[in-house]
Design a protein around this motif. Structure first.
Motif, short mmCIF file in Angstrom:
data_model
loop_
_atom_site.label_atom_id
_atom_site.label_comp_id
_atom_site.label_asym_id
_atom_site.label_seq_id
_atom_site.Cartn_x
_atom_site.Cartn_y
_atom_site.Cartn_z
N THR A 1 34.31 1.26 -45.25
CA THR A 1 34.00 0.50 -44.04
C THR A 1 35.21 -0.36 -43.73
O THR A 1 35.93 -0.78 -44.64
CB THR A 1 32.76 -0.40 -44.21
OG1 THR A 1 33.00 -1.31 -45.27
CG2 THR A 1 31.53 0.43 -44.51
N GLN A 2 35.46 -0.61 -42.44
CA GLN A 2 36.64 -1.37 -42.05
C GLN A 2 36.26 -2.46 -41.08
O GLN A 2 35.38 -2.28 -40.23
CB GLN A 2 37.69 -0.41 -41.46
CG GLN A 2 38.16 0.59 -42.52
CD GLN A 2 39.22 1.57 -42.05
OE1 GLN A 2 39.71 1.49 -40.94
NE2 GLN A 2 39.57 2.51 -42.92
N TYR A 3 36.93 -3.57 -41.22
CA TYR A 3 36.68 -4.84 -40.55
C TYR A 3 35.42 -5.50 -41.13
O TYR A 3 34.43 -4.85 -41.45
CB TYR A 3 36.53 -4.69 -39.03
CG TYR A 3 37.85 -4.71 -38.29
CD1 TYR A 3 38.80 -5.68 -38.57
CD2 TYR A 3 38.15 -3.76 -37.32
CE1 TYR A 3 40.00 -5.72 -37.90
CE2 TYR A 3 39.36 -3.79 -36.64
CZ TYR A 3 40.29 -4.77 -36.94
OH TYR A 3 41.48 -4.81 -36.28
N SER A 4 35.50 -6.81 -41.24
CA SER A 4 34.34 -7.59 -41.67
C SER A 4 33.32 -7.66 -40.54
O SER A 4 33.65 -7.41 -39.37
CB SER A 4 34.78 -9.01 -42.05
OG SER A 4 35.20 -9.71 -40.89
N GLY A 5 32.11 -8.03 -40.88
CA GLY A 5 31.10 -8.20 -39.85
C GLY A 5 31.50 -9.24 -38.83
O GLY A 5 31.26 -9.09 -37.62
N GLU A 6 32.13 -10.32 -39.29
CA GLU A 6 32.56 -11.38 -38.37
C GLU A 6 33.62 -10.87 -37.40
O GLU A 6 33.61 -11.21 -36.20
CB GLU A 6 33.12 -12.57 -39.17
CG GLU A 6 32.07 -13.32 -39.98
CD GLU A 6 31.74 -12.63 -41.30
OE1 GLU A 6 32.39 -11.61 -41.62
OE2 GLU A 6 30.80 -13.09 -41.98
N GLU A 7 34.54 -10.04 -37.89
CA GLU A 7 35.58 -9.49 -37.01
C GLU A 7 34.97 -8.54 -35.97
O GLU A 7 35.30 -8.61 -34.78
CB GLU A 7 36.64 -8.77 -37.84
CG GLU A 7 37.51 -9.71 -38.66
CD GLU A 7 38.36 -8.96 -39.69
OE1 GLU A 7 39.56 -9.25 -39.81
OE2 GLU A 7 37.81 -8.08 -40.38
N LEU A 8 34.09 -7.64 -36.43
CA LEU A 8 33.47 -6.70 -35.50
C LEU A 8 32.65 -7.42 -34.44
O LEU A 8 32.70 -7.09 -33.25
CB LEU A 8 32.59 -5.70 -36.25
CG LEU A 8 33.29 -4.58 -37.00
CD1 LEU A 8 32.28 -3.75 -37.79
CD2 LEU A 8 34.07 -3.68 -36.05
N ARG A 9 31.90 -8.43 -34.86
CA ARG A 9 31.08 -9.16 -33.90
C ARG A 9 31.94 -9.89 -32.88
O ARG A 9 31.61 -9.95 -31.69
CB ARG A 9 30.16 -10.15 -34.64
CG ARG A 9 29.19 -10.88 -33.73
CD ARG A 9 28.27 -9.91 -32.99
NE ARG A 9 27.75 -10.51 -31.75
CZ ARG A 9 27.28 -9.83 -30.74
NH1 ARG A 9 27.25 -8.50 -30.77
NH2 ARG A 9 26.82 -10.43 -29.67
N ALA A 10 33.08 -10.42 -33.33
CA ALA A 10 33.98 -11.11 -32.41
C ALA A 10 34.52 -10.15 -31.36
O ALA A 10 34.63 -10.50 -30.17
CB ALA A 10 35.14 -11.75 -33.19
N ALA B 1 27.92 -1.00 -37.62
CA ALA B 1 28.49 -1.17 -36.29
C ALA B 1 27.39 -1.30 -35.23
O ALA B 1 27.47 -2.14 -34.32
CB ALA B 1 29.40 0.01 -35.96
N LEU B 2 26.35 -0.48 -35.35
CA LEU B 2 25.26 -0.54 -34.38
C LEU B 2 24.54 -1.90 -34.44
O LEU B 2 24.20 -2.48 -33.40
CB LEU B 2 24.27 0.59 -34.63
CG LEU B 2 24.79 2.00 -34.30
CD1 LEU B 2 23.80 3.06 -34.81
CD2 LEU B 2 25.02 2.17 -32.81
#
Length: 404
Positions: free
Chosen positions: A202-211, A236-237
């Motif tokens: 998995t790539q990017y943290s949850g905080e990064e993806l949400r941003a 991601a979803l």
């Protein structure tokens, strides 16, 4: 384009209902004006179709028009003007295959989109995202282990840009939106063509993806995420990504999440078939070629799972370099699992919904862009008809016959 065209005695397909209307179709000023019988237009080019089948222009929602080679890591060292020349030729050939709109999934920019719209070269309408956002060592980071300098300078050709941390990804997303991106592409898992990651990461943290999702939503745009495994897709979803690209390793929970979040899946089966068959001769590094098997066999099973579960599916090809010529083979591959109408919807009406162009493309309704494909055999009887573009009678863009 300001094409005026009258098609007589046609069978006109509504992809939503799956029904044909027999009659005439008139286009003017690049738009479909009316459907009926006995239509006339003194100033229009008139074609007697004698019962031929008319579909909306096709949509491919996952292309890389700047990918002149399968060795994606070499693109940053290529001259941007050289890559642009390749892109213009690639897009011209896409138009001949019936694709009147394409969504670029990283690499293309506003320059290519503007040039096509202004008629500087022939090709499909181009919806672009600019550069895909990637973490260091992610699927959009083309550096090998021994390379320590960044290769994603904006003046260079390339598909990705590296950004790490919430502030950096916000800035990167805002920058692509500033340049007119129709959507933001993010690399949310490992991939085949990247040199240093694992497909199952998995790539990017949850905080990064949400941003990133927040920035896209603030601009009334959306995020498309490259993701293979159920772990990466489901994450991601849940974080608000609207479009999952590939999704070869989804599970039953993935299907539930697609439905819950009203999201779309864009499988790209043909690219794995092509990469396995001839990827190396078109520049795919050996290390990447060996990764293809991890996703090749699972793609068809994922498509079947998603289709059975009612996920909204959209047509995508994801081909690179000399393999672009296989773009229409995706129709045959999907036809092994889905009905012909379902496959056609994925390349017309459902694709239009994903691209936020409902009523503008993917339909023959009056008011829509006059983008059409005319074929002599019924594609509802055999969707393989759409896999043979050399047999299309006409491709129409903006009411003008552009390929015959």
């Amino acid at each position: 384009m300001n094409g005026s065209l009258l098609l007589r005695d046609a069978r006109l397909l509504d992809p939503v209902t799956g029904e044909y209307t027999e009659g005439d179709l008139r286009c003017a000023d690049g738009r479909i004006v009316e459907i009926g019988t006995g239509l006339t237009a003194d100033d229009a080019r008139t074609e007697e179709l004698r019962g031929a089948f008319v579909l909306p222009g096709l949509v491919d929602a996952h292309v890389h028009v700047t990918a002149s080679t399968a060795d994606l890591g070499s693109l940053p060292a290529s001259s941007p003007s050289y890559v642009t020349a390749h892109s213009a030729r690639t897009m011209s050939r896409m138009l001949d295959r019936g694709f009147t709109t394409v969504r670029d999934a990283s690499g293309a920019d506003y320059g290519l989109a503007d040039a096509q719209a202004e008629g500087l070269f022939r090709g499909p309408r181009l919806l672009f995202c600019g550069r895909a956002l990637s973490q260091t060592g992610g699927h959009g980071d083309s550096r090998t282990r021994g390379a320590n300098t960044s290769e994603d300078h904006p003046c260079c050709a390339g598909l990705g840009r590296v950004a790490d941390g919430v502030d950096a990804v916000r800035a990167a997303a805002r920058d692509e939106l500033r340049k007119g991106a129709h959507h933001i592409k993010v690399m949310a898992s490992g991939g085949v063509a990247s040199p240093t990651d694992r497909i199952d990461s998995t790539q990017y943290s949850g905080e990064e993806l949400r941003a990133i999702v927040e920035e896209a939503e603030a601009a009334n745009r959306y995020v498309a995420a490259h993701a293979y495994t159920a772990r990466a897709v489901n994450r991601a979803l849940e974080l608000g990504v609207r479009s999952i690209e590939h999704g070869n390793l989804i599970d039953d929970l993935s299907v539930e999440l697609f439905l819950r979040h009203d999201a779309y899946l864009v499988p790209t089966l043909v690219t794995y078939w092509a990469l396995k068959e001839e990827g190396r001769e078109h520049g795919l590094p050996e290390s990447s070629w060996r990764k293809v098997d991890e996703v090749l066999g699972a793609g068809m099973a994922a498509l079947e799972r998603a289709a059975r579960g009612g996920v909204k599916l959209v047509y995508g090809s994801d081909l690179l370099g000399g393999m672009h010529r296989h773009q229409n083979h995706e129709f045959r591959l999907r036809g092994e699992v889905q009905s012909a109408l379902e496959v056609i919807r994925s390349a017309t009406s459902t694709a239009a919904d994903l691209l936020n162009l409902t009523g503008e493309i993917g339909t023959l309704a009056p008011g829509a862009h006059a983008d059409l494909v005319v074929v002599d055999r019924d594609p509802l009887e055999d969707v393989g008809v759409l896999a043979e573009p050399e047999k299309f009678r006409y491709v129409v863009q903006g009411g003008t016959v552009v390929s015959a």
